[in-house]
Design a protein around this motif. Structure first.
Motif, PDB file in Angstrom:
ATOM      1  N   ASP C  99       0.821  -1.205   0.000  1.00  0.00           N
ATOM      2  CA  ASP C  99       0.000   0.000   0.000  1.00  0.00           C
ATOM      3  C   ASP C  99       0.848   1.244   0.000  1.00  0.00           C
ATOM      4  O   ASP C  99       0.510   2.257  -0.625  1.00  0.00           O
ATOM      5  N   LYS C 102       2.093   1.821  -3.442  1.00  0.00           N
ATOM      6  CA  LYS C 102       1.006   2.339  -4.268  1.00  0.00           C
ATOM      7  C   LYS C 102       0.759   3.812  -3.996  1.00  0.00           C
ATOM      8  O   LYS C 102       0.629   4.615  -4.913  1.00  0.00           O
ATOM      9  N   ALA C 103       0.727   4.192  -2.720  1.00  0.00           N
ATOM     10  CA  ALA C 103       0.442   5.596  -2.393  1.00  0.00           C
ATOM     11  C   ALA C 103       1.553   6.499  -2.902  1.00  0.00           C
ATOM     12  O   ALA C 103       1.295   7.614  -3.346  1.00  0.00           O
ATOM     13  N   THR C 105       3.470   6.001  -5.531  1.00  0.00           N
ATOM     14  CA  THR C 105       3.606   6.090  -6.975  1.00  0.00           C
ATOM     15  C   THR C 105       2.345   6.603  -7.650  1.00  0.00           C
ATOM     16  O   THR C 105       2.327   6.760  -8.853  1.00  0.00           O
ATOM     17  N   LYS C 106       1.297   6.883  -6.894  1.00  0.00           N
ATOM     18  CA  LYS C 106       0.084   7.402  -7.522  1.00  0.00           C
ATOM     19  C   LYS C 106       0.296   8.836  -7.944  1.00  0.00           C
ATOM     20  O   LYS C 106       1.039   9.578  -7.307  1.00  0.00           O
ATOM     21  N   GLU C 107      -0.421   9.225  -8.986  1.00  0.00           N
ATOM     22  CA  GLU C 107      -0.270  10.594  -9.463  1.00  0.00           C
ATOM     23  C   GLU C 107      -0.871  11.565  -8.458  1.00  0.00           C
ATOM     24  O   GLU C 107      -1.962  11.347  -7.945  1.00  0.00           O
ATOM     25  N   ASP C 108      -0.159  12.629  -8.199  1.00  0.00           N
ATOM     26  CA  ASP C 108      -0.610  13.613  -7.233  1.00  0.00           C
ATOM     27  C   ASP C 108      -1.366  14.701  -7.971  1.00  0.00           C
ATOM     28  O   ASP C 108      -0.768  15.539  -8.638  1.00  0.00           O
ATOM     29  N   TYR C 274      -7.616  15.253  -2.574  1.00  0.00           N
ATOM     30  CA  TYR C 274      -6.289  14.750  -2.256  1.00  0.00           C
ATOM     31  C   TYR C 274      -6.124  13.365  -2.832  1.00  0.00           C
ATOM     32  O   TYR C 274      -7.024  12.532  -2.748  1.00  0.00           O
ATOM     33  N   SER C 275      -4.943  13.095  -3.403  1.00  0.00           N
ATOM     34  CA  SER C 275      -4.693  11.774  -3.976  1.00  0.00           C
ATOM     35  C   SER C 275      -3.259  11.391  -3.671  1.00  0.00           C
ATOM     36  O   SER C 275      -2.467  12.234  -3.267  1.00  0.00           O
ATOM     37  N   GLY C 276      -2.939  10.160  -3.844  1.00  0.00           N
ATOM     38  CA  GLY C 276      -1.561   9.713  -3.711  1.00  0.00           C
ATOM     39  C   GLY C 276      -1.036   9.867  -2.312  1.00  0.00           C
ATOM     40  O   GLY C 276      -1.709   9.549  -1.338  1.00  0.00           O
ATOM     41  N   PHE C 277       0.172  10.373  -2.196  1.00  0.00           N
ATOM     42  CA  PHE C 277       0.834  10.369  -0.910  1.00  0.00           C
ATOM     43  C   PHE C 277       0.206  11.337   0.065  1.00  0.00           C
ATOM     44  O   PHE C 277       0.223  11.096   1.276  1.00  0.00           O
ATOM     45  N   TYR C 279      -2.963  11.905   0.448  1.00  0.00           N
ATOM     46  CA  TYR C 279      -4.068  11.181   1.056  1.00  0.00           C
ATOM     47  C   TYR C 279      -3.542  10.188   2.074  1.00  0.00           C
ATOM     48  O   TYR C 279      -4.115   9.996   3.143  1.00  0.00           O
TER      49      TYR C 279
END
Lengths: 217, 172, 415
Positions: C99, C102-103, C105-108, C274-277, C279
């Protein structure tokens, strides 16, 4: 009292927790892909063609390329090209056969209309769902040799339906046979009556043996 | 020690000054909150832990919420920049003069005072001592402050609860 | 006061000796810095790992409560340092690391109209203040990072500063619904700060101090060597503990009070944009807040690092703290899997009309307890009886008024 519902709820979930370890009925997870759920009999995905003989799947297709399923298919995902010559079918009658029979299963919506309108019980629904393709357009286009599967496979995946279809086909064939025999017997009787009427000093009339057609299954 | 004080002073005064300069109201409010946090840091530097934590709890934790709620509930559009031109040149001149004179008075007072280290001992500032002082020598003040706060709370409740008739589906 | 035989025992002092050994090696001018840095790194490492395993434990525990398995096939990465690819699933315990990858490498995605500085600062501020609350928890007999006099006040001050970050998150997204949800989240947090602090006031009254280490030491005795003198086993302590539990659940936005972050409520509330790191940082801050509040509950009510019986004192104190902390977190996960979510008006009503009056009555109860500490013999029974009555009767009375006016629910189609 306030809070008694909460305590009861906590007891229920605790029972779930403890039960999930030793009671197999409580833990409902099916660990795919090592375990699989049993699919219901009526489950369907996309169609396949039935052939009578497993040894010669393409030569003994029940399909006579009447083109009804191609016309009735709502998303028009079936493409059939009729052959130029005729081949004898299971009851010996010469029929056309499909030279090309393609179904684009990425378009097929599984509505089963092609199965419902087929007069020859030659196209039925398959249950395969674990299909992947690497090519977007031709990966899921199934051709005649991929679609032809023997009747034994049909019995395997839809046993009740296949038994019913086979019984119906056998009954139809028997009724057709009976009719042919009765017609031949009537013709023979009529011929015999015509033969005995003019000749009064003739010998015993020649009885012609009725033709018995051999049915291959 | 002095380095820490200079750092805290720059933080406090800098955020307060920037809060005055910025056009965006929410940014100003947040910088004001940062200056209150700077005040708490100053209390910690001075060794008054209890006051520092009380400052964070009250100002940064509660009064900041009041300020932000008030700003948000009373503004129409928040990201319009407030106009920066003053009403007239006379007012601008008067503001500069008054500001300069206040600064001058303060600077003169600070420069003319001699800050001698006092011979008295620093008071014992444990929480227990603070509690005893509050209850014994400042007990009356504490009770009066409590009464004022209770009256304020009751008044706020009364103001908020006056239009009960307008919402008939409110249960009980 | 507790008996001190294990005080100097090797296991108890082991972390301190280790830190001192490392600090001695370094030159003198940086020794104080190294001393504190090692403490900070140790707390971050331990509670970072604790957070990782809380997430997987929560998923697996919630799953078992709901008659299903949790994640159980994460295993080892393909390019592990081992020369062959081990296929063992590790029962899904490496899920948190998957997890995390994943967090990271997710697009921010930051909205174009967002306030970039505040949008970036909000998760940082919330994690920073959540971590700061760990500084005053006594993890062991000698293991408290900072021993200050006003430790409880520091804890609540740092905890209340996280609310500011939630407002920043909601406002900087420039999203009307995020702002509305942030306001609702703030209303919830402010409503439950009062019962949280009021439930702790009886402890301060009885022990006369705000220092967490002193409070733990004050719970040290055992009756007959078997029954610990933890505050949860007193009537006022039990009531305070229940109020503390409910308020801690609400303060960390956790079910059944997770209205701010439920998926059907304005998408994700103040975390919508908020997305990725970032979040993941908010998520981490929520779990750190929960762990810190559980740690405070253990410290104040469950006896901190004290062992439950006199003969179990050979187990090091920090292990007892961890065990009790894990117990509280398991209880919170259990409650999450059981209870339904409360609406915003239901939860504010619960706080202001139920918990605050009960907490105030509890303070009076603790005052009575403290004044009658000289009673002994049959008067002890009177003392316990009065104390229990002062808790139970208002609870039942206010429980009736809380649900007054609502008929019992009938379901037309459910059995």
């Amino acid at each position: 009292m306030l809070g008694s519902g909460i305590i009861n709820g906590l007891a229920v979930t605790a029972k779930n927790f403890l039960g999930s370890y030793h009671d197999p009925k409580r833990l409902v997870t099916v660990e795919y892909p090592e375990q699989r759920t049993v699919l219901p009999e009526a489950y369907r995905n996309f169609p396949f063609l039935i052939s009578e003989n497993a040894d010669d799947p393409l030569g003994t297709l029940r399909c006579v390329s009447c083109l009804t399923c191609e016309k009735e298919c709502p998303p028009q995902c079936i493409v059939i090209v009729r052959s130029k010559d005729k081949k004898p079918d299971a009851s010996g009658k010469p029929q056309f056969y499909p030279a090309v029979f393609n179904i684009d299963t990425s378009v097929c919506m599984g509505c089963q209309i092609c199965v419902e309108v087929c007069p020859f019980d030659s196209i039925k629904m398959d249950k395969v769902f674990e299909v992947t393709a690497t090519d977007r357009f031709t990966g899921l286009l199934l051709t005649r040799d991929q679609l032809a599967k023997p009747n034994s496979y049909y019995h395997q995946i839809h046993p009740v339906e296949a038994a019913e279809v086979d019984a119906r086909l056998a009954a139809d064939r028997k009724a057709a046979e009976e009719k042919a025999r009765a017609a031949a017997a009537a013709k023979a009787a009529a011929a015999a009556a015509k033969a005995t009427a003019p000749s009064n000093s003739a010998d015993a009339p020649v009885a012609s043996a009725p033709k018995v057609s051999a049915t291959t299954v | 020690m002095t380095v820490a004080l200079i750092f805290i002073a720059v933080l406090m005064l800098g955020s307060a000054a920037t809060a005055m300069v910025l056009r965006n109201l929410i940014h100003s409010a947040l910088l004001l909150i940062a200056s209150w946090a700077g005040v708490a840091a100053f209390y910690l530097w001075a060794g008054a832990e209890f006051v520092a934590f009380a400052q964070v709890l009250v100002y940064v934790g509660a009064i900041s919420m009041v300020v932000l709620f008030a700003v948000l509930l009373t503004r129409q559009n928040l990201d319009d920049r407030q106009p920066a031109e003053p009403a007239s040149r006379a007012r601008a001149l008067a503001a500069v003069l008054i500001g300069a004179s206040v600064a001058g008075v303060i600077t003169a007072t600070v420069l003319s005072t001699s800050f001698k280290p006092s011979a008295a001992e620093a008071p014992n500032a444990t929480v227990k001592q603070i509690g005893l002082d509050l209850m014994e020598s400042h007990g009356a003040t504490l009770l009066i402050v409590g009464v004022i706060l209770t009256v304020a709370l009751l008044g706020a409740t009364v103001i908020a609860a006056t239009d009960k008739k307008s919402d008939p589906e409110d249960a009980q | 006061m507790s008996a001190l035989p294990p005080a100097g025992s090797f296991l108890e002092r082991a972390p301190l000796e280790l830190r001192d050994a490392v600090v001695q090696v370094l030159p003198v001018p940086v020794q104080w810095l190294a001393h504190h840095l090692i403490t900070i790194v140790a707390v971050l490492a331990v509670f970072g790992l604790f957070f990782a395993f809380t997430t997987i434990a929560e998923r697996k525990l919630l799953a078992r409560l709901q008659n299903r398995r949790g994640p159980n096939r994460t295993g080892l990465p393909r390019f592990s340092i081992l020369p062959w690819h081990l296929k063992h699933t590790l029962f899904g315990l490496s899920q948190p690391f998957a997890d995390a990858v994943k967090a990271l490498t997710k697009e921010d995605i930051v909205p174009a109209a967002a306030d970039k500085l505040l949008h970036f600062l909000a998760p940082v501020v919330v994690v920073a203040f959540s971590l700061m609350t760990f500084a005053v928890l006594p993890f062991g007999r000698f293991l408290i990072p900072v021993d200050i006099d006003a430790a409880l006040l520091y804890f609540f001050a740092a905890g209340s500063a996280t609310e500011l970050a939630i407002f920043m998150a909601g406002w900087s997204s420039r999203n009307k619904y995020s702002l509305l949800a942030a306001m609702r989240a703030l209303a919830q947090l402010i409503s439950y700060e009062l019962p949280l602090i009021l439930s702790v006031v009886p402890i301060v009254l009885i022990t006369g101090t705000l220092s967490t280490q002193t409070i733990v030491v004050a719970q040290g005795n055992w009756s007959f060597g078997l029954l610990p003198h933890w505050f949860v086993f007193t009537p006022w302590g039990f009531a305070g503990f229940i109020i503390f539990l409910i308020s801690a659940l609400a303060e960390s936005n956790r079910s059944p009070f997770d209205l701010p972050e439920a998926e059907s409520e304005l998408i994700a509330g103040h975390l919508t944009e908020y997305s990725g790191f970032k979040y993941a940082l908010f998520f981490m801050a929520e779990y750190f807040g929960l762990t810190a509040l559980s740690g405070l509950g253990v410290t104040l009510f469950l006896g901190g690092w004290q062992a439950p019986c006199a003969f179990l004192e050979f187990i090091p104190s920090y292990l007892w703290f961890m065990l009790k902390l894990i117990g509280m977190i398991v209880f919170f996960i259990w409650v999450r899997g059981t209870l339904l979510r409360l609406r915003i008006d239901q939860l504010t009503r619960l706080s202001w009309q139920f918990l605050v009056p009960l907490a105030l009555i509890n303070v009076g109860n603790a005052a009575f307890w403290s004044l009658t500490s000289g009673w002994s013999g049959p008067l002890q029974l009177v003392r316990w009886g009065v104390s229990l009555a002062v808790i139970v009767i208002p609870f039942i009375a206010m429980g009736r008024t809380l649900t007054a006016g609502f008929a019992p629910r009938t379901y037309r189609y459910a059995p």
